[in-house]
Design a protein around this motif. Structure first.
Motif, PDB file in Angstrom:
ATOM      1  N   PRO A   1      49.195 -45.246 -25.433  1.00 44.09           N
ATOM      2  CA  PRO A   1      48.628 -44.476 -26.457  1.00 44.09           C
ATOM      3  C   PRO A   1      48.621 -42.888 -26.040  1.00 44.09           C
ATOM      4  O   PRO A   1      48.677 -42.414 -24.886  1.00 44.09           O
ATOM      5  N   SER A   2      48.149 -41.955 -27.118  1.00 44.24           N
ATOM      6  CA  SER A   2      48.139 -40.703 -26.791  1.00 44.24           C
ATOM      7  C   SER A   2      46.862 -40.540 -25.873  1.00 44.24           C
ATOM      8  O   SER A   2      45.855 -41.142 -26.056  1.00 44.24           O
ATOM      9  N   LEU A   3      46.813 -39.264 -25.154  1.00 43.36           N
ATOM     10  CA  LEU A   3      45.923 -39.021 -24.010  1.00 43.36           C
ATOM     11  C   LEU A   3      45.178 -38.010 -24.477  1.00 43.36           C
ATOM     12  O   LEU A   3      45.238 -36.667 -25.056  1.00 43.36           O
ATOM     13  N   THR A   4      43.711 -38.556 -24.368  1.00 39.72           N
ATOM     14  CA  THR A   4      42.424 -37.530 -24.613  1.00 39.72           C
ATOM     15  C   THR A   4      42.509 -36.493 -23.357  1.00 39.72           C
ATOM     16  O   THR A   4      42.805 -37.012 -22.498  1.00 39.72           O
ATOM     17  N   THR A   5      42.392 -35.420 -23.741  1.00 41.55           N
ATOM     18  CA  THR A   5      42.485 -34.220 -22.544  1.00 41.55           C
ATOM     19  C   THR A   5      41.441 -33.128 -23.260  1.00 41.55           C
ATOM     20  O   THR A   5      41.319 -32.927 -24.326  1.00 41.55           O
ATOM     21  N   MET A   6      41.316 -32.405 -22.144  1.00 44.76           N
ATOM     22  CA  MET A   6      40.713 -30.959 -22.318  1.00 44.76           C
ATOM     23  C   MET A   6      41.860 -29.832 -22.573  1.00 44.76           C
ATOM     24  O   MET A   6      42.836 -30.058 -21.654  1.00 44.76           O
ATOM     25  N   ASP A   7      41.546 -29.280 -23.513  1.00 44.34           N
ATOM     26  CA  ASP A   7      42.769 -27.921 -23.421  1.00 44.34           C
ATOM     27  C   ASP A   7      42.354 -27.096 -22.892  1.00 44.34           C
ATOM     28  O   ASP A   7      41.155 -26.573 -22.979  1.00 44.34           O
TER      29      ASP A   7
ATOM     30  N   VAL B   1      39.174 -44.088 -26.883  1.00 42.33           N
ATOM     31  CA  VAL B   1      38.264 -44.366 -27.832  1.00 42.33           C
ATOM     32  C   VAL B   1      38.266 -45.866 -27.994  1.00 42.33           C
ATOM     33  O   VAL B   1      39.493 -46.305 -28.525  1.00 42.33           O
ATOM     34  N   LYS B   2      37.476 -46.731 -27.536  1.00 43.40           N
ATOM     35  CA  LYS B   2      37.665 -48.271 -27.656  1.00 43.40           C
ATOM     36  C   LYS B   2      37.381 -48.613 -29.110  1.00 43.40           C
ATOM     37  O   LYS B   2      36.571 -48.217 -29.609  1.00 43.40           O
TER      38      LYS B   2
ATOM     39  N   ILE C   1      47.266 -53.895 -17.927  1.00 42.68           N
ATOM     40  CA  ILE C   1      45.712 -53.427 -18.165  1.00 42.68           C
ATOM     41  C   ILE C   1      45.990 -52.561 -19.592  1.00 42.68           C
ATOM     42  O   ILE C   1      46.941 -51.536 -19.611  1.00 42.68           O
ATOM     43  N   ARG C   2      45.175 -52.850 -20.270  1.00 42.72           N
ATOM     44  CA  ARG C   2      45.046 -52.206 -21.739  1.00 42.72           C
ATOM     45  C   ARG C   2      44.537 -50.924 -21.628  1.00 42.72           C
ATOM     46  O   ARG C   2      43.145 -51.171 -21.044  1.00 42.72           O
ATOM     47  N   ILE C   3      44.908 -50.080 -22.254  1.00 42.15           N
ATOM     48  CA  ILE C   3      44.256 -48.748 -22.537  1.00 42.15           C
ATOM     49  C   ILE C   3      44.086 -48.513 -23.923  1.00 42.15           C
ATOM     50  O   ILE C   3      45.177 -48.397 -24.731  1.00 42.15           O
ATOM     51  N   PRO C   4      42.841 -48.236 -24.518  1.00 39.99           N
ATOM     52  CA  PRO C   4      41.723 -48.035 -23.980  1.00 39.99           C
ATOM     53  C   PRO C   4      40.812 -49.166 -23.713  1.00 39.99           C
ATOM     54  O   PRO C   4      39.769 -49.155 -23.034  1.00 39.99           O
ATOM     55  N   GLU C   5      41.119 -50.336 -24.046  1.00 42.47           N
ATOM     56  CA  GLU C   5      40.452 -51.563 -24.143  1.00 42.47           C
ATOM     57  C   GLU C   5      39.884 -51.928 -22.869  1.00 42.47           C
ATOM     58  O   GLU C   5      38.626 -52.219 -22.689  1.00 42.47           O
ATOM     59  N   ASP C   6      40.635 -52.067 -21.772  1.00 46.06           N
ATOM     60  CA  ASP C   6      40.282 -52.495 -20.484  1.00 46.06           C
ATOM     61  C   ASP C   6      39.735 -51.119 -19.706  1.00 46.06           C
ATOM     62  O   ASP C   6      38.739 -51.015 -18.931  1.00 46.06           O
ATOM     63  N   VAL C   7      40.629 -49.820 -19.734  1.00 48.73           N
ATOM     64  CA  VAL C   7      40.197 -48.797 -19.048  1.00 48.73           C
ATOM     65  C   VAL C   7      40.656 -47.483 -19.921  1.00 48.73           C
ATOM     66  O   VAL C   7      41.548 -47.300 -20.485  1.00 48.73           O
ATOM     67  N   ALA C   8      39.533 -46.965 -20.176  1.00 43.77           N
ATOM     68  CA  ALA C   8      39.586 -45.473 -21.170  1.00 43.77           C
ATOM     69  C   ALA C   8      40.024 -44.362 -20.130  1.00 43.77           C
ATOM     70  O   ALA C   8      39.568 -44.450 -18.874  1.00 43.77           O
ATOM     71  N   ILE C   9      40.697 -43.584 -20.629  1.00 46.40           N
ATOM     72  CA  ILE C   9      41.361 -42.394 -19.775  1.00 46.40           C
ATOM     73  C   ILE C   9      41.367 -40.981 -20.460  1.00 46.40           C
ATOM     74  O   ILE C   9      41.691 -40.943 -21.686  1.00 46.40           O
ATOM     75  N   VAL C  10      40.942 -40.044 -19.782  1.00 46.11           N
ATOM     76  CA  VAL C  10      40.818 -38.731 -20.376  1.00 46.11           C
ATOM     77  C   VAL C  10      41.494 -37.648 -19.098  1.00 46.11           C
ATOM     78  O   VAL C  10      41.238 -37.903 -17.821  1.00 46.11           O
ATOM     79  N   GLY C  11      42.398 -36.793 -19.799  1.00 49.15           N
ATOM     80  CA  GLY C  11      43.040 -35.996 -18.638  1.00 49.15           C
ATOM     81  C   GLY C  11      42.524 -34.593 -18.687  1.00 49.15           C
ATOM     82  O   GLY C  11      41.236 -34.396 -19.261  1.00 49.15           O
TER      83      GLY C  11
END
Length: 339
Positions: free
Chosen positions: A289-295, A338-339, A267-277
């Motif tokens: 890929p590097s992870l988008t997150t709340m600081d 970010v797709k 499963i491709r990230i973010p093309e198939d599933v976008a993720i935020v931590g």
């Protein structure tokens, strides 16, 4: 032969002044002229005088020690909080006793007993995931030992709190996924009887509602958000008839584990599933890929909590209970969303 320690009487004898004047000068009393303070300081250095901190603390009925309880020292957020605590505490002359509850209520209760036995002047605590009854913490309040909560709160405690706005932070994280085209967003939640995780779930729901996406119970997967939980939650999502196109995870640890599992399944990230931590663990920036997150600004949270606590310790008549300080958190956008 062991050299005798210099005393305030030795300083007084050399300067031909009264020992009580020396004592006041060393404690920076306004009753002593600056010229005299300078002479006393100079002579104290010359004679190698060292103040008896233990005796001074006994007179003040203080240990100059602060107890700190965190769920897990290994988490970057909590280690950065401790850095902030130490920055303020050291500058104010306080030592730290640092403990970890490992998110276990019985361990937390034992640690409170230990800190009481060690006569700490105050306690900084982020309560465990298992903490529902807080009688052991109310005991601190009843004994007049100041306590400041950080990160995780509890409605039954009157103590001051230093937190981020978890609801708003999660709203921003979910909004970011929606603005980047997500139509079906899963949420890996923590236990909802823990304040931070109920706030993060509420923020997620509010964003869905505002932007017209349907809330679906089957897309909410609750766990303790450890590595193994991120894996098991990702596997649960893969059993659904259709995989959601985005996931908002309530911490980075579970988010990173889920990313690894999904990638291993093609499963491709973010093309198939976008993720935020959430929390901005150091590994988040070097993932692929590097992870988008709340600081979560742990260092600032630690500093502010310690300032509040020391103010309460040193000004016991100044009522600080029920103060709530909210530290701003920010979204760090990286490749995973970010797709």
């Amino acid at each position: 032969m062991k050299k005798k320690k210099a005393t305030i009487h030795d300083i007084a004898r050399e300067l031909k002044i009264d020992p009580s004047t020396v004592s006041r000068a060393l404690s920076n009393s306004s009753r002593v002229k600056q010229k005299t303070k300078d002479l006393v300081d100079e002579m104290a250095k010359k004679l190698g005088y060292q103040p008896n901190i233990m005796a001074s603390n006994l007179r003040k009925n203080r240990s100059n020690t602060i107890g700190v309880i965190v769920p897990r020292i290994s988490r970057h957020f909590f280690s950065s909080v401790i850095e902030g605590i130490d920055e303020i505490a050291y500058g104010k002359g306080y030592n730290l006793v640092i403990c970890q509850s490992k998110d276990e209520i019985m361990r937390e209760k034992d640690l409170i007993k230990t800190l009481l036995a060690n006569q700490v002047d105050g306690v900084l605590i982020s309560i465990s995931m298992e903490t529902q009854s807080v009688e052991h913490l109310i005991q601190l309040e009843e004994k007049g030992i100041p306590m400041v909560l950080f990160d995780r709160m509890h409605d039954d405690l009157k103590s001051s709190k230093v937190v981020i706005d978890d609801c708003d932070a999660s709203f921003q994280a979910t909004k970011h996924l929606i603005k980047n085209g997500a139509k079906s967003i899963a949420h890996f939640a923590g236990p909802t009887d823990v304040s931070i995780y109920s706030g993060r779930l509420n923020g997620y729901r509010k964003a869905l509602e505002k932007y017209g996406l349907k809330f679906k119970e089957e897309l909410i997967l609750t766990s303790r958000l450890m590595d193994e939980d991120g894996i098991s939650c990702a596997l649960e999502l893969m059993k659904l008839p259709q995989l959601p196109d985005a996931i908002f995870v309530a911490n980075d640890i579970a988010a990173i584990a889920a990313m690894k599992l999904l990638k291993s399944k093609g499963i491709r990230i973010p093309e198939d599933v976008a993720i935020v931590g959430f929390s901005n663990e150091p590994i988040a920036s070097v993932m692929e890929p590097s992870l988008t997150t709340m600081d979560q600004p742990g260092f600032d949270i630690g500093k502010e909590a310690t300032r509040l606590l020391i103010d309460h310790i040193e000004n016991p008549d100044h009522k600080l209970n029920n103060q709530k300080v909210v530290i701003e958190s920010t979204l760090i956008v990286r490749e995973s969303s970010v797709k």
